[in-house]
Motif scaffolding. Structure first.
Motif, short mmCIF file in Angstrom:
data_model
loop_
_atom_site.label_atom_id
_atom_site.label_comp_id
_atom_site.label_asym_id
_atom_site.label_seq_id
_atom_site.Cartn_x
_atom_site.Cartn_y
_atom_site.Cartn_z
N PRO A 1 0.87 -1.37 -0.04
CA PRO A 1 0.05 0.17 0.05
C PRO A 1 0.91 1.19 -0.11
CG PRO A 1 -0.58 -1.47 1.60
CD PRO A 1 0.72 -1.91 1.32
N ASN A 2 0.53 2.04 -0.61
CA ASN A 2 1.23 3.62 -0.92
C ASN A 2 1.41 4.33 0.69
OD1 ASN A 2 1.59 3.46 -3.54
ND2 ASN A 2 -0.18 4.47 -4.03
N SER A 3 0.40 3.89 1.39
CA SER A 3 0.29 4.69 2.98
C SER A 3 1.42 3.87 3.76
CB SER A 3 -0.95 4.21 3.33
OG SER A 3 -1.18 3.08 3.69
N VAL A 4 1.58 2.48 3.64
CA VAL A 4 2.77 1.99 4.16
C VAL A 4 4.27 2.48 3.65
CG1 VAL A 4 4.08 -0.28 5.00
CG2 VAL A 4 1.50 0.04 4.98
N ARG A 5 4.23 2.46 2.34
CA ARG A 5 5.52 3.06 1.88
C ARG A 5 5.93 4.45 2.07
NH1 ARG A 5 5.85 1.41 -4.31
NH2 ARG A 5 3.91 2.41 -4.76
N GLN A 6 5.01 5.15 2.50
CA GLN A 6 5.03 6.57 2.43
C GLN A 6 5.40 6.55 3.97
OE1 GLN A 6 5.40 9.06 0.41
NE2 GLN A 6 6.31 10.22 1.85
N MET A 7 4.92 5.98 5.06
CA MET A 7 5.27 5.88 6.32
C MET A 7 6.75 5.35 6.45
SD MET A 7 1.79 4.10 8.01
CE MET A 7 2.19 4.37 9.67
N ASN B 1 8.99 8.36 5.36
CA ASN B 1 8.85 9.25 6.49
C ASN B 1 9.96 9.04 7.73
OD1 ASN B 1 7.40 10.94 4.73
ND2 ASN B 1 5.43 10.56 5.97
N ILE C 1 -1.55 -2.23 9.90
CA ILE C 1 -0.80 -1.10 9.45
C ILE C 1 0.25 -0.62 10.43
CG2 ILE C 1 -2.24 0.79 9.85
CD1 ILE C 1 -1.38 1.84 6.96
N ALA D 1 3.98 -0.70 10.41
CA ALA D 1 4.53 -0.09 9.08
C ALA D 1 6.00 0.22 9.52
CB ALA D 1 3.81 0.96 8.68
N GLU E 1 -8.87 -3.76 3.40
CA GLU E 1 -8.22 -2.68 3.87
C GLU E 1 -9.06 -1.65 4.79
OE1 GLU E 1 -8.27 -2.16 -0.05
OE2 GLU E 1 -8.23 -4.33 0.54
#
Length: 885
Positions: A215-221, A224, A530, A533, A608
Motif C-alpha cells: 500500500p502507498n500509505s505504508v511505503r510513505q510511512m 518518512n 498497518i 509499518a 483494507e
C-alpha cells in the motif's frame, strides 16, 4: 440458536476432522516454489479477538483460492511468544511466563482450528522455545561479525511502568507514551546494544519504490520514518565557544538567517544552564518539543553568519532536536514556518531572501520580494537580498554557496536511528554476550548456544539480574570468572526473520535451509495491521537485506505483496476490553458457526477498510447459508427436468459472468466484491427454481459454481454441499471454476436489464398501477444507436450539425433533432450500449425476471414492430416501456 438454521456444529466438526485425517493443508518439503501466503503471527494473549479472525480469514481464503487454482500453497502459523505482557501476567498470577504463554497458545490453537483455518501445523513455530531463540542468538553473533552490532552509552526511551527501554518506534504520539501501557516515556542514559540499521538506510529507502505490491500509505510511512534529507553542514562561530556545526537543507536562504537556535540538550545549552537561571529554568520546566508552538529563551550570545558576517542572536529552543541534524540550526523565519512562528513570538526580524520564480522570468531580472509578514515562503525560487548570489535559482545557489563557504560540506541526514534492542526484562531472548573484566564483552561461542533462560524469579526490575547462579560463568576467551549479559532482545528481533523459519522449522544446524528459502521466498502475500509499518515491516526488510549480503539469500525483500487489513469495530469504535465492546469470536462460532463469521466478515467491506460488526448482518449471513443448503438438498432430492430454453441461457450467461468476475476479485483480494457476485448468482438460481422447473445441467452447474466460489470463505458448508452434489474428493482441492467473458459486455447487459426493471417499477408506482396486465419493452431504432456512437466519438462543437450530416439520421426530422439535443446535453456522461440485436436478445432472455416480479406477460418488441409514438421514448440502453393495466 434457532432450530431453523443448518446444523453448523456437526458440519464443521465433520470436515475439520476429514481435512486433518487427509493432511489437506500439509506442504511437503519437496514442492517447487509454493505460493507463500502468510498472516502476521499473533501474540498469544489468551484468546483470539476479531482482529485476529479477520486477518486470518483473509489469508486462509486467499490460500484456499490459490490451492483451488492448482498452486502448491505454504500457509503456516506460529506464535510471537516472548514479550512483557506474559511476564506481567506471570507476576500477577505468581506463575511463570512460559506456562502462561503455552496455556494461551493451547487455547488459541483450539480456536483457530474451530475457525477452519487451513494451516500446515507441522510447520508451527513458537519463538519462546530454545529451538527458535538460539537462532536469534546465532544471528546476533553473525551481525556482530559483520560490524552491525554496537554497544554504547545512549540516551534511551525508558518506560517506568514496564521498567524497560523502548525503541523510538515504540514511543507513540505527541505525548510520547509507551506503546504497551500508555505511560509517559522518560529519557535515561544506559549502556545498550544496537543493531546498525542505519547502515542500510539508503537501500531501505530507495527500494521502497520497487515495492509495487505494498500500500502507498505504508511505503510513505517508511519513507518518512527513514527521513533522508540532503543539505549542507557549516559552522557558525558563537562567541566564547568557537565554531558550532549546523545542518541545513536550505543553504540558499543563509542571507535570511536572523537568529541561531540550539537544542535544550546541546552541550552549549547545558553549559549555559549552569550559569544562567533563565536558561536552566527553560530547559527544566518549559521546554516542550512536542508542544503546539515553539518556545525558547535568549542566551545573550551571538553567532556569526559565515557568509554575511552578521552577528545574530542565539536562542535555546525546544523545536531544535539533538538527534535531528546536529542539534543546532540557522533559523530563517522568512522561509521556514516553524522559524517564522518563533520569530513572531520573540520579535525577531523576518527577512525575505527567496522570491517565487515568475512565469515569464528571463533568468536575469531579480523578482520582487514576497510578503512574509504573515506566512513564510517555503518553496524554492530566485534569490533576492543575497548579495552576489541574488538572481540565482535556489538549486544553483545551494551548489555555489556550499562551494564558496569555507566550512560548508555536502551532508545527508536521516531521521532513522540505530535499533536499540536491549530490554531489561526476563521474557525474551538472552543476548549471547559474556562480560569479562579483562576481555570486555565477548560473544558466546556458537557451540554453547542457546543461552537458555533460567527459572523465572518474581521480582521488581529485571529478573535476570536476580538470577545470580545463571549470571556467573567463565570468559570464553581467557577462562576468567565472568558475568552474563542480563538484557534480553527486543521481541521484534524474533519477528524480523520468522517467515524464513517456516521454510524449514526443524532445521538444527542453521536458522533456515538456504536452498529451500531461495526457492520458496519471498512471501507472495502478507497480511497484517498497518500499525507495524515502521517497526516489524522495516526491521524485516533490514534483516532480509543483511541475510542476502552475508548468508546467501537470493532476495532482498521479504514480502512481495502486502495487505494492511482494517479494524473490526462496534458502533464506530475499535473493539477493546477497556471499552467493554468486545464481540467474542467463540460465541459467534457457537451460535452461528465459523462459516457465518468468516463470510459476514469478508463480505462486509474490502479487507483494507474498517467495518462495523453487526449482529443483524451475522444473522442475515447465517440465513443465506441455510437457504443455500436448502437449495442443494432440494435439487438433489427432486432432480428437475426443465427445458434448455431462453431462461436457462440467461442463467448460464450469469454463471459465466459470476465465475469470471469473482475470480478476478479473488485475484485482487477484493473478497467482498467476489462474494457479492456469488450471492447475486445464488439469488438468480433461487428465482429460477421458483419461476419454473430448471434445466438440470444448467442449475447444477450454477450450484456447483456457487459452492466452489464460496469454498475459500465458507469452507465447511462448501465441503458438505460439494459432497452432496457428487463432487470428487474435497472441494478444498477441487478445480476452481473457469469462464471467459467480455466484462464490458456483461456490465452493459446487466445495466440494461436492471435499468429496465427499475423503469418499470417507477412507472407502476407513479401511475398507481396495482395489477399490470401486460408489459411491452420496446427496443430503440437503429439510427439512435448510430447517433449515440457519433456523439461519443465526435470532437465537433456542433454535434447536431454532424448528426444531420448523416442522411439516415437527418431523415428522422424532429425526432433526430430532439435526440441530438439530448445527446448534446449529456455529452460528457455518454457511454456506449449494446448493439440493437444484442440488446433485444439480452432483454428477451431476462424477460422472465420481469414477469416473475410483476406477474404479467412481457413482450420484448423490436423497433420495426413498434409505433413511432412509442419509439420516441426508446433510447439505446433504455428501452421504452408500455404497461397495460
Amino acid at each position: 440458536m434457532s432450530d431453523e438454521g443448518y446444523d453448523h456444529a456437526t458440519v464443521e466438526r465433520r470436515w475439520q476432522e476429514a481435512w486433518d485425517d487427509a493432511d489437506v493443508y500439509r506442504t511437503p518439503d519437496d514442492v517447487d516454489d509454493p505460493t507463500y501466503v502468510l498472516g502476521m503471527y499473533p501474540y498469544p494473549s489468551g484468546k483470539l479477538h476479531m482482529g485476529h479472525v479477520r486477518n486470518y480469514t483473509i489469508t486462509d481464503a486467499y490460500a484456499r483460492y490459490r490451492r483451488m487454482q492448482g498452486d502448491d500453497v505454504l500457509h503456516p502459523m506460529g506464535w510471537d511468544a516472548f514479550g512483557l505482557p506474559a511476564e506481567n501476567a506471570a507476576k500477577e498470577r505468581d506463575t511463570n511466563p512460559r506456562d502462561w504463554t503455552f496455556d494461551c497458545i493451547e487455547t488459541m490453537t483450539d480456536q483457530m482450528e474451530s475457525m477452519g483455518f487451513g494451516y500446515d501445523w507441522e510447520r508451527e513455530i513458537t519463538t519462546c522455545t530454545p529451538e527458535y531463540y538460539q537462532w536469534n542468538q546465532w544471528l546476533f553473533a553473525r551481525f556482530h561479525e559483520e560490524g552491525l552490532v554496537e554497544r554504547r552509552d545512549a540516551e534511551v526511551n525508558w518506560c517506568p511502568e514496564c521498567e524497560t527501554v523502548l525503541a523510538d518506534e515504540q514511543v507513540e504520539g505527541e505525548a510520547e507514551l509507551c506503546w504497551r501501557c500508555d505511560t509517559p516515556v522518560e529519557q535515561r542514559e544506559l549502556e545498550q546494544w544496537f543493531l546498525k540499521i542505519t547502515e542500510y538506510a539508503d537501500e531501505l529507502l530507495e527500494a521502497i519504490d520497487d515495492l509495487e505490491g505494498w500500500p502507498n500509505s505504508v511505503r510513505q510511512m517508511q519513507r518518512n520514518w527513514i527521513g533522508r534529507q540532503y543539505g549542507a553542514e557549516l559552522d557558525f562561530n558563537i562567541e566564547g565557544y568557537g565554531p558550532v556545526e549546523a545542518f541545513t537543507t536550505r543553504v540558499d536562504t543563509i542571507y535570511g538567517a536572523t537568529f541561531f537556535a540550539l537544542a535544550p540538550d546541546h552541550p552549549i545549552s547545558e553549559e549555559l544552564a549552569k550559569e544562567d537561571d533563565d536558561v536552566r529554568h527553560f530547559i527544566e520546566h518549559e521546554a516542550d518539543p512536542e508542544g503546539d508552538e515553539p518556545n525558547g529563551v535568549e542566551t545573550g550570545l551571538t553567532a556569526t553568519n559565515p557568509v554575511t558576517g552578521d552577528e545574530i542572536p542565539v536562542y535555546v529552543a525546544d523545536f531544535v532536536l539533538s538527534d535531528v541534524g546536529t542539534g543546532a540550526l540557522m533559523a530563517v523565519p522568512g522561509h521556514d514556518e516553524r522559524d517564522h512562528a518563533f520569530a513572531e513570538k520573540m520579535g525577531i526580524e523576518i527577512k525575505p531572501v527567496i522570491a517565487p520564480e515568475p512565469d515569464d522570468w528571463d533568468g536575469e531580472t531579480v523578482p520582487d520580494a514576497p510578503d512574509v509578514s504573515e506566512d513564510a515562503f517555503t518553496d524554492d525560487g530566485v534569490l533576492i537580498n543575497s548579495g552576489e548570489y541574488s538572481g540565482l535559482d535556489s538549486e544553483t545557489a545551494r551548489e555555489r554557496l556550499t562551494e564558496d563557504i569555507e566550512s560548508a560540506e555536502e551532508a545527508t541526514q536521516y531521521q532513522l536511528r540505530d535499533w536499540g534492542i536491549s530490554r531489561q526484562r526476563y521474557w525474551g531472548t538472552p543476548i549471547p554476550v559474556i562480560h569479562c573484566d579483562d576481555c570486555g564483552p565477548v560473544m558466546v561461542p556458537e557451540e554453547d548456544l542457546p543461552v537458555e533462560l533460567p527459572e523465572f524469579i518474581n521480582t521488581t526490575g529485571n529478573p535476570l539480574d536476580a538470577a545470580e547462579e545463571w549470571k556467573q560463568t567463565t570468559c570464553p576467551d581467557c577462562g576468567s570468572p565472568a558475568t552474563r549479559e542480563t538484557d534480553t532482545m527486543d521481541t521484534f528481533v524474533d519477528s524480523s526473520w520468522y517467515f524464513l523459519r517456516y521454510v524449514s522449522p526443524g532445521s538444527e544446524d542453521a536458522p533456515f535451509d538456504l536452498e529451500r528459502a531461495n526457492d520458496w521466498m519471498p512471501v507472495d502475500q502478507y497480511v497484517g495491521g498497518i500499525e507495524h509499518a515502521v517497526m516489524h515491516l522495516l526491521y524485516s526488510r533490514f534483516f532480509t537485506k543483511v541475510l542476502a549480503d552475508h548468508e546467501g539469500l537470493e532476495h532482498r525483500e521479504p514480502f512481495t505483496n502486502l495487505l494492511a487489513q482494517g479494524m473490526v469495530q462496534l458502533e464506530g469504535e475499535k473493539m477493546s476490553k477497556s471499552k467493554g465492546n468486545v464481540v467474542s469470536p467463540q460465541r459467534i462460532v457457537e451460535d452461528y458457526g465459523a462459516d457465518t463469521a468468516r463470510l459476514f466478515m469478508m463480505q462486509a467491506a474490502q479487507p483494507e477498510r474498517d467495518f462495523d460488526w453487526s449482529e443483524e448482518g451475522v444473522q442475515s449471513t447465517y440465513a443465506f447459508l441455510t437457504r443455500l443448503q436448502g437449495m442443494v438438498e432440494d435439487y438433489v432430492a427432486d432432480q428437475p427436468d426443465g427445458d434448455d430454453d431462453a431462461i436457462a441461457s440467461y442463467v448460464d450467461a450469469e454463471i459465466d459472468a459470476t465465475i469470471a468476475i469473482a475470480s478476478d476479485e479473488y485475484d485482487d483480494l477484493t473478497f467482498n466484491k467476489a462474494l457479492r457476485e456469488t450471492q447475486d448468482l445464488t439469488r438468480t438460481l433461487r428465482q429460477y427454481a421458483d419461476y419454473t422447473e430448471p434445466h438440470a445441467e444448467t442449475y447444477e452447474r450454477g450450484l456447483s459454481a456457487v459452492v466452489r466460489l464460496l469454498a475459500p470463505v465458507a469452507p465447511h458448508l462448501a465441503e458438505a454441499l460439494y459432497d452432496d452434489l457428487g463432487g470428487d474428493g474435497f472441494v478444498a482441492e477441487a478445480d476452481w471454476p473457469t469462464a471467459k467473458i467480455d466484462r464490458d459486455r456483461v456490465a452493459k447487459r446487466r445495466r440494461l436489464v436492471e435499468n429496465t426493471r427499475e423503469d418499470i417499477r417507477d412507472i407502476v408506482e407513479v401511475a398507481g398501477i396495482e395489477d399490470p396486465q401486460a408489459i411491452d419493452v420496446v427496443i430503440a431504432p437503429d439510427w439512435k444507436y448510430d447517433a449515440l456512437e457519433i456523439a461519443i466519438e465526435s470532437d465537433a462543437d456542433n454535434l447536431i450539425g454532424e448528426l444531420m450530416g448523416e442522411s439516415h439520421i437527418r431523415e428522422q426530422g424532429d425526432a433526430a433533432a430532439d435526440y441530438g439535443q439530448d445527446l448534446q446535453a449529456e455529452r460528457e456522461a455518454l457511454t456506449m450500449s449494446l448493439a440493437p440485436g444484442a440488446e433485444y436478445d439480452a432483454l428477451e432472455a431476462a424477460a422472465w425476471l420481469i414477469e416473475r416480479e410483476f406477474e404479467a406477460p412481457v413482450d420484448v418488441v423490436r423497433a420495426d414492430e413498434a409505433d413511432d409514438s412509442v419509439l420516441r421514448n426508446a433510447e439505446p440502453g433504455r428501452p421504452a416501456i408500455e404497461i397495460e393495466d
